[in-house]
Design an enzyme around this catalytic site. Structure first.
Site, PDB file in Angstrom:
ATOM      1  N   TYR A  42      85.076   8.019 -23.993  1.00 25.92           N
ATOM      2  CA  TYR A  42      85.168   6.511 -23.550  1.00 25.92           C
ATOM      3  C   TYR A  42      84.543   5.379 -22.690  1.00 25.92           C
ATOM      4  CZ  TYR A  42      89.392   8.010 -26.278  1.00 25.92           C
ATOM      5  OH  TYR A  42      89.849   8.433 -27.075  1.00 25.92           O
ATOM      6  N   ASN A  53      86.527  -0.541 -30.574  1.00 26.11           N
ATOM      7  CA  ASN A  53      87.998   0.539 -30.532  1.00 26.11           C
ATOM      8  C   ASN A  53      88.867  -0.058 -30.470  1.00 26.11           C
ATOM      9  OD1 ASN A  53      89.259   3.422 -30.430  1.00 26.11           O
ATOM     10  ND2 ASN A  53      89.998   2.268 -28.113  1.00 26.11           N
ATOM     11  N   GLU A  54      89.556  -0.627 -31.792  1.00 28.27           N
ATOM     12  CA  GLU A  54      90.576  -1.102 -31.659  1.00 28.27           C
ATOM     13  C   GLU A  54      90.694  -2.249 -31.537  1.00 28.27           C
ATOM     14  OE1 GLU A  54      93.730   1.092 -30.322  1.00 28.27           O
ATOM     15  OE2 GLU A  54      93.613   3.078 -31.131  1.00 28.27           O
ATOM     16  N   ASP A  67      95.271   3.013 -36.949  1.00 25.77           N
ATOM     17  CA  ASP A  67      95.522   2.972 -38.173  1.00 25.77           C
ATOM     18  C   ASP A  67      97.600   2.329 -38.236  1.00 25.77           C
ATOM     19  OD1 ASP A  67      96.317   4.132 -40.071  1.00 25.77           O
ATOM     20  OD2 ASP A  67      97.281   5.593 -39.602  1.00 25.77           O
ATOM     21  N   GLU A  91      90.736   9.908 -32.852  1.00 30.48           N
ATOM     22  CA  GLU A  91      92.165   9.929 -32.198  1.00 30.48           C
ATOM     23  C   GLU A  91      93.061  10.715 -33.413  1.00 30.48           C
ATOM     24  OE1 GLU A  91      94.069   7.385 -29.679  1.00 30.48           O
ATOM     25  OE2 GLU A  91      92.056   6.849 -28.594  1.00 30.48           O
ATOM     26  N   TYR A 133      93.861  13.839 -28.872  1.00 26.88           N
ATOM     27  CA  TYR A 133      93.826  12.543 -28.276  1.00 26.88           C
ATOM     28  C   TYR A 133      94.608  13.239 -26.650  1.00 26.88           C
ATOM     29  CZ  TYR A 133      94.192   8.518 -25.149  1.00 26.88           C
ATOM     30  OH  TYR A 133      94.202   7.509 -23.846  1.00 26.88           O
TER      31      TYR A 133
END
Ligand SMILES: *[C@@H]1O[C@H](CO)[C@@H](O)[C@H](O)[C@H]1NC(C)=O
Ligand SMILES: *[C@@H]1O[C@H](CO)[C@@H](O)[C@H](O)[C@H]1NC(C)=O
Length: 480
Positions: A84, A156-157, A199, A264, A296
């Site tokens: 990350y 990411n998200e 998600d 993940e 994860y």
């Protein structure tokens, strides 16, 4: 003579490299064999999401630690790590080469939680400027030359609810475009770029369509993603394809024009985990649509998703979750799975159109923000000074730190097994025996909180989420 020996050294280090993979249509393929590739990954984030500090060595810059972790991940049976938070100005040659020698690919997030190093979820336009892009391009420069760099995550998200989905999509797609432009100008090979989504089912499939579509269906549209990944925690404990709502994911992504995978997974209730989902992820119900996933995460941090416990002195204790995941991977016939051919040509990317977006309020504006001032010069001229990476020969593959089995005994003589030319790691490549840790999977139902499809999209919102984005999210949440 000098040149000759330099060439020799170069060929020696390149000889044992994983094959460079390509994203082709909806799958990853090894162009040399034509075989499809399934990601069997682990998130690699020692220190946790908030542990990134650019003034200390990042997780891919300390050789001894990389040898230790590559050896243990090799014993586990995985073929990829997701990283990350990286500092482009540190030297990653040894660690990248160590993971390469162990047969592992790297999926790399170009962002970090720090200000000016990621797009913010709240008012994304305030974080989209040249210095930010320069930093993401610097990560590309630092990693583009390693054969085991599999992909870059452009975000990411960044979208994690309807509020953020109302503003972020065009900015996130613009960042994807900018990174792809940069790669096309400055990398000797195409490296796939895509988004790693939370998600959150309300916006998941709209996000997918928004990223995968192409203007006029044109695959050369630089802004469409080369892959789409999701962080999903909907399978907890003992569950099933249907109960976990994995079936809805498979139907939602069927017909994708790009590879789909879990960036993940691994719900941690009940604990210890049993990783029963592994058989389904790599089984016939999913592999047509999914290209595997990334568990994860490697080290135990405050949020308790670890496979191993890392101590301050560098010693590692293998946890029950490590054994459970290893046992599940060992049951899958990866030799057969990893030598399958793609089932046929992928559907073309759909043409970008408002009709693709179903959620009211989702920002489906396909006219993207133009490059911020100063960014075009960097894309054209390259990052300056540019960090550079190259594979180096790895002198030792022996682990120097103490490794404790789940039963309290120590693992002795642990070392990386160098994989052969054009090979990647499979369960069993490194036959080191782990002792302790129950290998029995519980029977009956679990008392986990998320075993029904009604709360299937529930996930810990802070997992893997950059702290900057988290702060922005909290701000948004606080305002409503
Ligand atoms: C761009 O990135 C490089 C490498 O990290 C750095 O040395 C340089 O100062 C950055 N330039 C700008 C304008 O931010
Ligand atoms: C779409 O985005 C572009 C670029 O940011 C902007 O100029 C335009 O006004 C937006 N269109 C709508 C309908 O919001």
């Amino acid at each position: 003579m000098l040149l000759q020996s330099a060439l020799l050294a170069l060929s020696a280090s390149l000889a044992a490299a994983v094959p460079v993979l390509e994203a082709k249509g909806n799958v990853f393929v090894n162009p040399k064999t034509g075989n499809r590739f399934q990601i069997v990954g682990v998130a690699y984030q020692p220190g946790g999401a908030s542990g990134y500090d650019p003034t200390v060595p990042d997780v891919l810059s300390v050789k001894e630690n990389c040898i230790r972790d590559a050896a243990l991940l090799q014993v586990l049976g995985v073929n990829a790590i997701r990283i990350y938070n990286l500092n482009p100005n540190q030297n990653h040659d040894e660690c990248a080469s160590i993971f390469n020698a162990a047969g592992m690919y790297m999926l790399i997030d170009v962002n970090s939680p720090l200000v000016a190093e990621s797009l913010t979820s709240f008012e994304p336009w305030t974080s989209y400027y040249a210095a930010y892009l320069n930093r993401t391009f610097a990560i590309v420069e630092a990693f583009k030359n390693y054969p085991n760099t599999l992909a870059f995550f452009s975000g990411n998200e960044v979208m994690n609810n309807e509020e953020t989905a109302a503003t972020v999509p065009p900015y996130s797609r613009a960042v994807t475009r900018d990174i792809k432009e940069y790669i096309s100008k400055h990398s000797s090979r195409p490296i796939p770029v895509g988004y790693s989504a939370a998600d959150v089912r309300d916006i998941l499939f709209d996000s997918f369509q928004y990223f995968q579509c192409a203007e006029d269906g044109d695959k050369n549209d630089m802004s469409h993603a080369d892959l789409f990944a999701l962080n999903s925690y909907s399978w907890c404990g003992t569950s099933s394809f249907k109960e976990s709502s994995y079936n809805d994911l498979v139907s939602g992504f069927t017909g994708s024009s790009v590879p789909i995978f879990y960036s993940e997974y691994g719900c941690n209730t009940p604990s210890p985990r049993i990783f029963q989902e592994v058989a389904t992820i790599y089984g016939p119900q999913m592999t047509d649509v999914f290209s595997g996933g990334i568990v994860y995460e490697y080290t135990q941090e405050d949020n308790k998703y670890g496979l191993v416990k890392l101590d301050k002195d560098g010693s590692v204790t293998l946890l029950q979750d490590f054994v459970a995941f290893k046992d599940q991977l060992a049951k899958v016939d990866f030799k057969t799975l990893q030598s399958q051919k793609p089932s046929g040509p992928a559907p073309p990317a759909p043409k970008c159109d408002a009709k693709l977006i179903k959620t009211k309020g989702f920002n489906g504006n396909f006219t993207l923000p133009v490059l911020p001032p100063g960014a075009k010069e960097i894309i054209d001229g390259g990052v300056s000074p540019a960090p550079s990476g190259k594979t180096v020969s790895v002198s030792s593959l022996k682990v120097t730190q103490k490794i404790k089995n789940p039963d309290g005994t120590f693992l002795v003589d642990l070392a990386i097994t160098q994989v052969g030319d054009d090979e990647f790691n499979l369960p069993g490549t490194n036959p080191t025996k782990i002792t302790g840790g129950s290998t029995k999977t519980p029977t009956g139902t679990t008392d986990g909180p998320a075993t029904t499809s009604s709360n299937a999209a529930v996930k810990p919102i802070n997992v893997g989420l950059p702290a900057a984005a988290l702060g922005a999210f909290a701000l948004v949440a606080g305002m409503i």
